[in-house]
Every structure is written in C-alpha cells, then in structure tokens.
Design a protein around this motif. Structure first.
Motif, PDB file in Angstrom:
ATOM      1  N   GLY A   1       0.687  -1.303   0.081  1.00  0.00           N
ATOM      2  CA  GLY A   1      -0.147   0.082   0.027  1.00  0.00           C
ATOM      3  C   GLY A   1       0.872   1.222  -0.178  1.00  0.00           C
ATOM      4  O   GLY A   1       0.827   2.197  -0.860  1.00  0.00           O
ATOM      5  N   ILE A   2       1.790   1.317   1.166  1.00  0.00           N
ATOM      6  CA  ILE A   2       2.645   2.713   1.156  1.00  0.00           C
ATOM      7  C   ILE A   2       3.576   2.827  -0.056  1.00  0.00           C
ATOM      8  O   ILE A   2       3.823   3.744  -0.743  1.00  0.00           O
ATOM      9  N   TYR A   3       4.103   1.589  -0.344  1.00  0.00           N
ATOM     10  CA  TYR A   3       5.253   1.652  -1.364  1.00  0.00           C
ATOM     11  C   TYR A   3       4.702   1.918  -2.895  1.00  0.00           C
ATOM     12  O   TYR A   3       5.086   2.597  -3.622  1.00  0.00           O
ATOM     13  N   GLY A   4       3.604   1.025  -3.162  1.00  0.00           N
ATOM     14  CA  GLY A   4       2.854   1.170  -4.186  1.00  0.00           C
ATOM     15  C   GLY A   4       2.261   2.649  -4.606  1.00  0.00           C
ATOM     16  O   GLY A   4       2.386   3.182  -5.620  1.00  0.00           O
ATOM     17  N   LEU A   5       1.439   3.104  -3.709  1.00  0.00           N
ATOM     18  CA  LEU A   5       0.912   4.447  -3.684  1.00  0.00           C
ATOM     19  C   LEU A   5       1.978   5.594  -3.877  1.00  0.00           C
ATOM     20  O   LEU A   5       1.859   6.437  -4.698  1.00  0.00           O
ATOM     21  N   PHE A   6       3.166   5.390  -3.398  1.00  0.00           N
ATOM     22  CA  PHE A   6       4.224   6.511  -3.177  1.00  0.00           C
ATOM     23  C   PHE A   6       4.578   6.240  -4.884  1.00  0.00           C
ATOM     24  O   PHE A   6       4.763   7.365  -5.460  1.00  0.00           O
ATOM     25  N   ALA A   7       4.814   4.836  -5.289  1.00  0.00           N
ATOM     26  CA  ALA A   7       5.419   4.885  -6.721  1.00  0.00           C
ATOM     27  C   ALA A   7       4.369   5.238  -7.709  1.00  0.00           C
ATOM     28  O   ALA A   7       4.890   6.269  -8.669  1.00  0.00           O
ATOM     29  N   ALA A   8       3.241   5.347  -7.574  1.00  0.00           N
ATOM     30  CA  ALA A   8       2.111   5.915  -8.423  1.00  0.00           C
ATOM     31  C   ALA A   8       2.383   7.342  -8.127  1.00  0.00           C
ATOM     32  O   ALA A   8       2.266   7.905  -9.514  1.00  0.00           O
ATOM     33  N   VAL A   9       2.374   7.946  -7.056  1.00  0.00           N
ATOM     34  CA  VAL A   9       2.247   9.399  -7.165  1.00  0.00           C
ATOM     35  C   VAL A   9       3.604  10.030  -7.753  1.00  0.00           C
ATOM     36  O   VAL A   9       3.369  11.038  -8.175  1.00  0.00           O
ATOM     37  N   ALA A  10       4.769   9.528  -7.569  1.00  0.00           N
ATOM     38  CA  ALA A  10       6.048   9.722  -7.858  1.00  0.00           C
ATOM     39  C   ALA A  10       5.989   9.530  -9.333  1.00  0.00           C
ATOM     40  O   ALA A  10       7.294   9.848  -9.917  1.00  0.00           O
ATOM     41  N   GLY A  11       5.264   8.483  -9.916  1.00  0.00           N
ATOM     42  CA  GLY A  11       5.884   8.041 -11.333  1.00  0.00           C
ATOM     43  C   GLY A  11       7.022   7.296 -11.403  1.00  0.00           C
ATOM     44  O   GLY A  11       7.673   7.660 -12.451  1.00  0.00           O
ATOM     45  N   ILE A  12       7.418   6.476 -10.663  1.00  0.00           N
ATOM     46  CA  ILE A  12       8.850   5.924 -10.617  1.00  0.00           C
ATOM     47  C   ILE A  12       8.796   4.421 -10.827  1.00  0.00           C
ATOM     48  O   ILE A  12       9.670   3.675 -10.505  1.00  0.00           O
ATOM     49  N   TRP A  13       7.553   3.912 -11.364  1.00  0.00           N
ATOM     50  CA  TRP A  13       7.301   2.607 -11.691  1.00  0.00           C
ATOM     51  C   TRP A  13       8.602   1.957 -12.225  1.00  0.00           C
ATOM     52  O   TRP A  13       9.140   0.685 -12.193  1.00  0.00           O
ATOM     53  N   LEU A  14       8.940   2.784 -13.462  1.00  0.00           N
ATOM     54  CA  LEU A  14      10.023   2.259 -14.549  1.00  0.00           C
ATOM     55  C   LEU A  14      11.327   2.719 -14.055  1.00  0.00           C
ATOM     56  O   LEU A  14      12.412   2.334 -14.829  1.00  0.00           O
TER      57      LEU A  14
END
Length: 261
Positions: free
Chosen positions: A155-168
């Motif tokens: 939850g915390i890591y995934g939503l942070f990655a979504a907001v920051a746009g750093i998936w890739l």
C-alpha cells in the motif's frame, strides 16, 4: 490499451519462466523475507506509543520491500544480459534510489501516525488486532500468512510509486548507466506515460488488493507473487514503451538495450 497490458504481462512472465532459477525463485524468497522485517520491528518497538510503533513498522515494511525489488531488478538485468563488470555501478544506482525512497516514504509514514493517533483519540484502537497478528506471525512464521505485512508494504510503497511516477525508474537507471540519474527518472516517467493503462492498472490493483490482502491469506499470497514479478514486468514495460515510441515516430533507435534480448 488492454492489449498493451496483456503483452507486458506475457513478456514479463516469459522472463520469469525462462529465468525461474535465477530470477523467479530468488524474487519470491526475497519478497517473502521482506515481510518478516516489519513484524520483527513492530515487536521490538513495543515501548513506543502505538501510532509511532505502527508507522515505523509500516515504513520498514516499505523499505524492506524496496530492498527485495532492488535486488530482483539487478537479477533481472543480469539474466537479460547486463555485463558483470557493470554490476557495481548498477548496484550503487539502486542503493541511491533506495535511499531517496527511504527519505520520501517518511512523509506517508508521518501521515499514517497522525491517522492512528486520531483513532486512539476516538477510542477505536487497532493495537490489539496488530499485536495479535504480530505474535501469531512470530510464533509460527511459516504457517501464518503475512497478510498485514503485504497489505501495508504494498500500500505505502505502491501508492508512493504511483504518485512519484517511478514504476520504471530502477530498471531504466540500470539500463542507461552512462546517463545522469536524474535524467533517467524523467525518461522513465515519459516512458510510463506512453502506456497510461499500465499506471492506472497498478493503482487499481493496489486499491483493490490492499484491503483484501489484509483479511484473506489467498489474496495476500497472490499479491506476493505479483510483487515478486514486478521487476520482470517493468523490464517488459520498457520494451513495450519503446516499441510504441518507435512505431509512432518511425524511429529506428532502440533504447531498451539488454531488456530487448
């Protein structure tokens, strides 16, 4: 849009199936071991007030998950052809990204502590439930599903990655070692924007599985598998994004490097 998702998932699991011993199995083990960190931390921090104890444990859950994903990203790159001589530079980049994430994740941890403090004020404490889960988990690690650990970490890591746009960002930072790290983050964001369905799918997935994984061990196990597969899926997403760019711009350049193999 759904075709892009299907191609990315198919190519990602192709990497995992071909590299089941070098990528898939280590990824599952690393992600599972990462779920032990927040449980251990929660018990060790029992002298603190519950909101702070829980927030720090969730922060550690996200950091442990980040370590597992960083190592799996390196294993995926190695399997796809990253030269051994570049391992030290690639590892240092992943460590630097992880340290940045550790700093950024402090903000959601503080927000979580404030939220839990509010629940304490209205006499709706979650502490008895969290205490019981931690004790059950530590008393029998292999028989108790890491439901709460997976839910909070993802939850915390995934939503942070979504907001920051750093998936890739992590796999691209390894791929383009000659580029400045900051520029690889911007490029990773642009490559993700070419596949908007992927980003929305990940956000929907997180919002759906976090509450479900908290209470259902089967959902927790399935989520663990998806998380372990993410570095391979991210590598496949880089491939797909590059294909979309080349097709739409009639370009011949290939920036996916080792991940195109």
């Amino acid at each position: 849009m759904l075709r892009d998702i299907a191609i990315i998932i198919s190519n990602g699991f192709l990497i995992l199936s071909k590299g089941w011993l070098r990528v898939c199995l280590p990824a599952l083990v690393l992600v599972y071991l990462a779920t032990l960190a927040p449980t251990w931390a929660y018990v060790q921090l029992n002298q603190l007030q519950f909101p702070i104890q829980a927030a720090l444990s969730v922060w550690i859950a996200a950091l442990a998950l980040g370590v597992a994903l960083a190592v799996t990203t390196l294993l995926t790159a190695a399997f796809c052809g990253l030269p051994v001589r570049l391992f030290p530079r690639a590892l240092m980049r992943l460590v630097y990204i992880w340290l940045l994430q550790a700093a950024w994740l402090i903000i959601p941890a503080i927000l979580l502590a404030a939220s839990l403090q509010f629940t304490e004020l209205i006499n709706y404490s979650l502490q008895p439930w969290a205490d019981a889960h931690a004790l059950d988990r530590l008393s029998n690690i292999w028989a108790t599903a890491p439901t709460l650990e997976i839910a909070t970490g993802v939850g915390i890591y995934g939503l942070f990655a979504a907001v920051a746009g750093i998936w890739l960002w992590p796999p691209l930072a390894i791929l383009r070692l000659s580029d400045e790290l900051r520029s690889t983050r911007s490029l990773a964001r642009r490559m993700l924007q070419r596949i908007p369905s992927l980003e929305w799918s990940m956000v929907i997935f997180i919002l759906a599985v976090v509450p479900a994984a908290t209470f259902f061990p089967a959902v927790s196990a399935a989520t663990l598998i998806v998380v372990a597969a993410w570095p391979a899926i991210a590598a496949a997403a880089l491939q797909r994004s590059n294909e979309i760019y080349r097709r739409s711009n009639n370009a011949s350049s290939d920036i996916t490097g080792i991940y195109a193999r």
